[in-house]
Design an enzyme around this catalytic site. Sequence first.
Site, PDB file in Angstrom:
ATOM      1  N   CYS A 129      39.993  47.156  40.612  1.00  0.00           N
ATOM      2  CA  CYS A 129      39.221  48.096  41.422  1.00  0.00           C
ATOM      3  C   CYS A 129      39.643  47.916  42.876  1.00  0.00           C
ATOM      4  O   CYS A 129      40.467  47.058  43.185  1.00  0.00           O
ATOM      5  CB  CYS A 129      37.735  47.804  41.239  1.00  0.00           C
ATOM      6  SG  CYS A 129      36.663  49.173  41.689  1.00  0.00           S
ATOM      7  N   ARG A 164      32.380  47.490  39.886  1.00  0.00           N
ATOM      8  CA  ARG A 164      32.826  48.034  38.598  1.00  0.00           C
ATOM      9  C   ARG A 164      33.743  47.094  37.831  1.00  0.00           C
ATOM     10  O   ARG A 164      33.545  46.856  36.627  1.00  0.00           O
ATOM     11  CB  ARG A 164      33.528  49.382  38.809  1.00  0.00           C
ATOM     12  CG  ARG A 164      32.578  50.467  39.248  1.00  0.00           C
ATOM     13  CD  ARG A 164      33.300  51.702  39.694  1.00  0.00           C
ATOM     14  NE  ARG A 164      33.829  51.477  41.052  1.00  0.00           N
ATOM     15  CZ  ARG A 164      34.460  52.388  41.762  1.00  0.00           C
ATOM     16  NH1 ARG A 164      34.700  53.581  41.248  1.00  0.00           N
ATOM     17  NH2 ARG A 164      34.881  52.117  42.983  1.00  0.00           N
TER      18      ARG A 164
END
Length: 145
Positions: free
Chosen positions: A10, A16
């Site tokens: 990411c 995430r």
Amino acid sequence: MTKKNVLFLCTGNSCRSQMAEGWARHFHSDTIEAYSAGIEAHGMNPNAMQVMKEAGVDISGQSSKLASTLADVPLDLVITVCGHADENCPAFLTKAKLVHIGFDDPPKLAKEASSEEAALDCYRRVRDEIRDFVEGKLPDLMAGV
């Protein structure tokens, strides 16, 4: 059976990708050695840690790190979980199979929230989408690695 090395990449490795690493360890620790990293390292997002803990997965022992810290890990699969990471994936990672599975950015979604609970719901939604991917679709991706 040898475990496959999977990296979730990411931008800032704070939310995430950390969730994805946590879910991969939770569901597939017998077949996958899960890692997460970022193009940058922004530190662990406390809301991500909170909603993962609510779901029974403790990611507080994970750390935010740069992708370059994994240069010596023989990766089998790199999954970018945001568009920026997909577009700026470090060249040394392209030796592995690359797949992009984009997820919304919870901090960005939460900026529009009307309350703290509504903000956490943004994190919960993305957490659950990542869980569904890691639990249900990641094994199929691994079959081709």
